[in-house]
Design a protein around this motif. Sequence first.
Motif, short mmCIF file in Angstrom:
data_model
loop_
_atom_site.label_atom_id
_atom_site.label_comp_id
_atom_site.label_asym_id
_atom_site.label_seq_id
_atom_site.Cartn_x
_atom_site.Cartn_y
_atom_site.Cartn_z
N ASP A 1 0.84 -1.20 0.00
CA ASP A 1 0.00 0.00 0.00
C ASP A 1 0.87 1.24 0.00
N ASN A 2 0.32 2.35 -0.50
CA ASN A 2 1.09 3.60 -0.60
C ASN A 2 2.44 3.31 -1.27
N LEU A 3 2.37 2.58 -2.37
CA LEU A 3 3.58 2.11 -3.05
C LEU A 3 4.15 3.19 -3.95
N SER A 4 5.45 3.42 -3.79
CA SER A 4 6.22 4.24 -4.73
C SER A 4 7.23 3.32 -5.40
N LEU A 5 7.13 3.22 -6.72
CA LEU A 5 7.94 2.28 -7.49
C LEU A 5 8.70 3.03 -8.57
N SER A 6 9.97 2.67 -8.73
CA SER A 6 10.78 3.24 -9.80
C SER A 6 11.46 2.12 -10.56
N LEU A 7 11.30 2.12 -11.90
CA LEU A 7 11.91 1.12 -12.76
C LEU A 7 12.71 1.82 -13.84
N TRP B 1 0.03 -16.09 -4.25
CA TRP B 1 0.49 -17.34 -4.84
C TRP B 1 -0.21 -18.50 -4.15
N LYS B 2 -0.64 -19.44 -5.00
CA LYS B 2 -1.25 -20.66 -4.53
C LYS B 2 -0.64 -21.84 -5.28
N ARG B 3 -0.44 -22.95 -4.57
CA ARG B 3 0.19 -24.10 -5.20
C ARG B 3 -0.62 -24.61 -6.38
N ALA B 4 -1.95 -24.54 -6.25
CA ALA B 4 -2.80 -25.09 -7.31
C ALA B 4 -2.86 -24.20 -8.54
N SER B 5 -2.98 -22.88 -8.32
CA SER B 5 -3.20 -21.97 -9.44
C SER B 5 -2.00 -21.11 -9.81
N GLY B 6 -0.95 -21.13 -8.98
CA GLY B 6 0.23 -20.33 -9.28
C GLY B 6 0.08 -18.89 -8.82
N PRO B 7 1.02 -18.02 -9.20
CA PRO B 7 0.99 -16.63 -8.74
C PRO B 7 -0.04 -15.79 -9.48
N HIS B 8 -0.51 -14.72 -8.81
CA HIS B 8 -1.36 -13.74 -9.47
C HIS B 8 -1.07 -12.37 -8.89
N VAL B 9 -1.24 -11.35 -9.71
CA VAL B 9 -0.95 -9.97 -9.34
C VAL B 9 -2.17 -9.11 -9.60
N ASP B 10 -2.57 -8.32 -8.61
CA ASP B 10 -3.66 -7.36 -8.75
C ASP B 10 -3.20 -6.01 -8.23
N GLY B 11 -3.79 -4.95 -8.76
CA GLY B 11 -3.47 -3.63 -8.23
C GLY B 11 -3.64 -2.54 -9.27
N THR B 12 -3.26 -1.35 -8.86
CA THR B 12 -3.34 -0.19 -9.73
C THR B 12 -2.06 0.62 -9.57
N LEU B 13 -1.37 0.88 -10.69
CA LEU B 13 -0.16 1.68 -10.68
C LEU B 13 -0.29 2.78 -11.72
N GLY B 14 0.02 4.01 -11.30
CA GLY B 14 0.03 5.13 -12.22
C GLY B 14 1.45 5.55 -12.53
N PHE B 15 1.89 5.35 -13.79
CA PHE B 15 3.25 5.70 -14.21
C PHE B 15 3.28 7.10 -14.80
N ASP B 16 4.39 7.80 -14.57
CA ASP B 16 4.57 9.10 -15.23
C ASP B 16 4.91 8.89 -16.70
N ARG B 17 5.58 7.80 -17.02
CA ARG B 17 5.88 7.40 -18.40
C ARG B 17 6.22 5.92 -18.37
N LEU B 18 6.06 5.24 -19.50
CA LEU B 18 6.31 3.81 -19.52
C LEU B 18 6.68 3.37 -20.94
N ASP B 19 7.88 2.83 -21.09
CA ASP B 19 8.35 2.27 -22.34
C ASP B 19 8.62 0.79 -22.11
N LEU B 20 7.66 -0.07 -22.46
CA LEU B 20 7.75 -1.49 -22.14
C LEU B 20 8.92 -2.17 -22.84
N SER B 21 9.20 -1.80 -24.05
CA SER B 21 10.30 -2.45 -24.77
C SER B 21 11.65 -2.09 -24.12
#
Length: 195
Positions: A148-154, A167-187
């Motif tokens: 919560d109140n996450l500040s992330l820099s990549l 993460w669950k042994r049967a279904s594997g990992p999952h990620v949920d949430g909302t992140l607002g980036f100032d800019r994002l270049d995936l490649s």
Amino acid sequence: DTPIGDIDIDNGTIEFIDRMTGSTHRATHISGTVQWPTPTAKVSASLSAVMNGEKVEGTIACDEPLMLFSGKNSVIQTSFNSPLLTFSFNGTANTSPHPFAAGHLQLTAKSFPALWAWSSGEALPAARSGTASIDTGVTLTAGMLKMDNLSLSLDGASATGVLDVGWKRASGPHVDGTLGFDRLDLSALAASFIP
């Protein structure tokens, strides 16, 4: 209280064997002190070592160690410093069969590809791209990590928001949430972070 005292460690060695991958990791030149005056007193430790050719330093302090060892909550502070990775945690945790931790986490990886190579015992790449940092309130329970109140820099791209990693042994990992980036270049991020 029955006095316990200090434990000094000088030039120790620990070997870790990953039975799943067959890899072996060694921590050498381990030195430091563990201070625990009495069973009901605060325990603290400060250690340094060499892991895969890099010097690392770590500290941990626990206000009520007997509560922690019996599976109940206690306030803890811990930190780890190395040329490639630093982190600190300040909060509450327990070591029960249903572990729990909640508090403030700060983490910085100077170069994700270099960190990956270092943790695997491989030669470090010449280029040091792929920086990452996290500053967040965190809650860890069995099978779930909430930030919560996450500040992330990549690699210079900054984001704020919330993130849940489960993460669950049967279904594997999952990620949920909302992140607002100032800019994002995936490649560009993929090129920087994938070893």
